[in-house]
Every structure is written in structure tokens, then in C-alpha cells.
Design a protein around this motif. Structure first.
Motif, PDB file in Angstrom:
ATOM      1  N   GLN A   1      -1.351  58.824  59.902  1.00  0.00           N
ATOM      2  CA  GLN A   1      -1.605  57.586  59.175  1.00  0.00           C
ATOM      3  C   GLN A   1      -1.583  56.332  60.054  1.00  0.00           C
ATOM      4  O   GLN A   1      -2.558  55.580  60.097  1.00  0.00           O
ATOM      5  CB  GLN A   1      -0.604  57.425  58.031  1.00  0.00           C
ATOM      6  N   LEU A   2      -0.473  56.080  60.742  1.00  0.00           N
ATOM      7  CA  LEU A   2      -0.368  54.825  61.486  1.00  0.00           C
ATOM      8  C   LEU A   2      -1.397  54.715  62.620  1.00  0.00           C
ATOM      9  O   LEU A   2      -2.019  53.655  62.778  1.00  0.00           O
ATOM     10  CB  LEU A   2       1.050  54.615  62.001  1.00  0.00           C
ATOM     11  N   PRO A   3      -1.614  55.750  63.416  1.00  0.00           N
ATOM     12  CA  PRO A   3      -2.676  55.641  64.414  1.00  0.00           C
ATOM     13  C   PRO A   3      -4.041  55.298  63.810  1.00  0.00           C
ATOM     14  O   PRO A   3      -4.787  54.483  64.365  1.00  0.00           O
ATOM     15  CB  PRO A   3      -2.680  57.014  65.090  1.00  0.00           C
ATOM     16  N   ILE A   4      -4.363  55.902  62.676  1.00  0.00           N
ATOM     17  CA  ILE A   4      -5.646  55.612  62.027  1.00  0.00           C
ATOM     18  C   ILE A   4      -5.662  54.189  61.489  1.00  0.00           C
ATOM     19  O   ILE A   4      -6.667  53.470  61.615  1.00  0.00           O
ATOM     20  CB  ILE A   4      -5.942  56.642  60.916  1.00  0.00           C
ATOM     21  N   VAL A   5      -4.569  53.744  60.908  1.00  0.00           N
ATOM     22  CA  VAL A   5      -4.503  52.382  60.359  1.00  0.00           C
ATOM     23  C   VAL A   5      -4.694  51.340  61.465  1.00  0.00           C
ATOM     24  O   VAL A   5      -5.363  50.315  61.253  1.00  0.00           O
ATOM     25  CB  VAL A   5      -3.180  52.158  59.596  1.00  0.00           C
ATOM     26  N   THR A   6      -4.129  51.573  62.642  1.00  0.00           N
ATOM     27  CA  THR A   6      -4.331  50.597  63.724  1.00  0.00           C
ATOM     28  C   THR A   6      -5.819  50.463  64.068  1.00  0.00           C
ATOM     29  O   THR A   6      -6.298  49.352  64.337  1.00  0.00           O
ATOM     30  CB  THR A   6      -3.542  50.968  64.999  1.00  0.00           C
ATOM     31  N   VAL A   7      -6.535  51.566  64.038  1.00  0.00           N
ATOM     32  CA  VAL A   7      -7.972  51.522  64.311  1.00  0.00           C
ATOM     33  C   VAL A   7      -8.701  50.802  63.178  1.00  0.00           C
ATOM     34  O   VAL A   7      -9.572  49.952  63.427  1.00  0.00           O
ATOM     35  CB  VAL A   7      -8.540  52.941  64.505  1.00  0.00           C
ATOM     36  N   GLN A   8      -8.359  51.121  61.933  1.00  0.00           N
ATOM     37  CA  GLN A   8      -8.973  50.429  60.793  1.00  0.00           C
ATOM     38  C   GLN A   8      -8.812  48.913  60.927  1.00  0.00           C
ATOM     39  O   GLN A   8      -9.757  48.149  60.724  1.00  0.00           O
ATOM     40  CB  GLN A   8      -8.323  50.874  59.483  1.00  0.00           C
ATOM     41  N   ARG A   9      -7.601  48.488  61.252  1.00  0.00           N
ATOM     42  CA  ARG A   9      -7.321  47.058  61.327  1.00  0.00           C
ATOM     43  C   ARG A   9      -8.067  46.410  62.498  1.00  0.00           C
ATOM     44  O   ARG A   9      -8.555  45.288  62.398  1.00  0.00           O
ATOM     45  CB  ARG A   9      -5.818  46.807  61.397  1.00  0.00           C
TER      46      ARG A   9
END
Length: 200
Positions: free
Chosen positions: A151-159
Motif C-alpha cells: 500500500q504505502l509504496p504504491i501511494v507514494t507513487v500515486q501522490r
């Protein structure tokens, strides 16, 4: 101009009856629901032009990638760069009234949530994800790639692709979801978010 799509898949639900923050701890399998989620998400890739598949070394990511491998006919490349974020609170219960974060001994790790001070920095997480995404884009140039991560690695990319600061209070990255980055050559020109397993 060459169009390439890199899909970031979050793993399915994990069997975690003690409700602890498992982070990078080994041995955490998908739950039965998680296996169903992985199977549902694999159908998202049926008939798509996927030529590269990679997953975090953690068991839950490998198990989520397996049905995608079966659908695409690809072998799973294991990539350390898309590993879960490091976290000081691994092994602790962190939610609800029984949360071990109520213990004052842990408060020193929560002084700078914008970094965050309890673990790996957002900048470091994004930097390693960026390396893996660029490599996947090159390997699948003109086609599609899938990276099964957390989740967090993907969220950093989304942001990052939205031009938002890494620090955040809410996330849109459900279990077994798919965040798709569309590249023209090496530039992200669009992105989308899908939840193929939302009915499970």
C-alpha cells in the motif's frame, strides 16, 4: 512515441488474526479471502499485453502475483525495490483501544509524521519504487508490465504523479487494487485506479 503501461498491484488480504502491523516480517500468507482477491485481480489482466511481471519478495505479494503469472504465462521476477516500507512498529498492535502505540515509550517515533519518523522516509520509498517502475517500463516498452507491491509504496507513487506532497492522512489503495501508469516514452501522461476485487 511509444506507449507503455505499468500496473502497480497491491497484494490481497493477509491472514493476521492477532491484528499486528506485520510490515516486512516473514511468513504472512494471504487469507482465504486474499487468495480470492488475487484470483479476481488476475482476471483484470486476461487478454492484456503484459510482457513483464514482478513482485515484492514478501510472501503475500508473491502469492498475489501467482495467479497473474498463470493468466499471463510469465515468470515472477522478485524485486527488492518494491518491498513494503520499513517501520519501527512492526510486530505491534497499532489500531484500536488495545494499540501498543498508547505506550509513551513509542511516542518519540511519532514526532514527525510528515517524514514519517516511525520508519522509512517517503522520499526513499518513492526513489526505490521509481527505479523499479522505470526498469519495468523499459523491459515492457510498447507493452504492459505488472509490479505487485504494498500500500504505502504504491501511494507514494500515486501522490507523486498527482503532484501532491508525500505526507498524507488518507489513502486510496484498496487490497488487490490496480494503479495503472500510462507512459509516452518515459513520461507519465495518465494514470487510473481500478478495484477488480471489490466485490469480494
Amino acid at each position: 512515441m511509444t506507449r507503455t503501461v505499468v500496473h502497480l498491484v497491491r497484494h490481497g488480504e493477509v491472514f493476521n488474526p492477532k491484528k499486528i502491523l506485520y510490515g516486512r516480517l516473514p511468513g504472512y500468507h494471504l487469507s482465504s479471502r486474499g487468495y480470492s482477491m488475487a484470483a479476481a485481480t488476475s482476471k483484470f489482466f486476461e487478454g492484456r499485453d503484459v510482457t513483464y511481471l514482478a513482485a515484492s519478495p514478501l510472501l503475500r505479494a508473491q502469492e498475489t502475483a501467482q495467479p497473474i503469472a498463470e493468466v499471463t504465462g510469465l515468470e515472477i521476477d522478485t524485486r527488492e525495490e518494491i518491498l513494503e516500507a520499513g517501520n519501527t512498529f512492526e510486530g505491534l498492535r497499532t489500531k484500536g483501544w488495545r494499540s501498543q502505540l498508547w505506550n509513551p515509550i513509542r511516542w518519540r517515533h511519532m514526532l514527525k509524521p510528515w517524514e514519517p519518523s516511525w520508519g522509512e522516509s517517503y522520499e526513499d520509498i518513492f526513489a526505490r519504487m521509481d527505479v523499479a517502475i522505470e526498469d519495468a517500463r523499459q523491459r515492457a516498452e510498447g507493452h504492459e508490465a505488472v509490479l505487485v507491491s504494498h500500500q504505502l509504496p504504491i501511494v507514494t507513487v500515486q501522490r507523486y504523479v498527482q503532484g501532491k506532497p508525500f505526507a498524507h492522512a488518507s489513502r486510496r489503495c484498496e487490497l488487490a487494487s490496480v494503479t495503472s501508469l500510462v507512459f509516452d516514452d518515459d513520461v507519465v501522461v495518465d494514470w487510473s485506479y481500478s478495484t477488480p476485487a471489490s466485490a469480494i
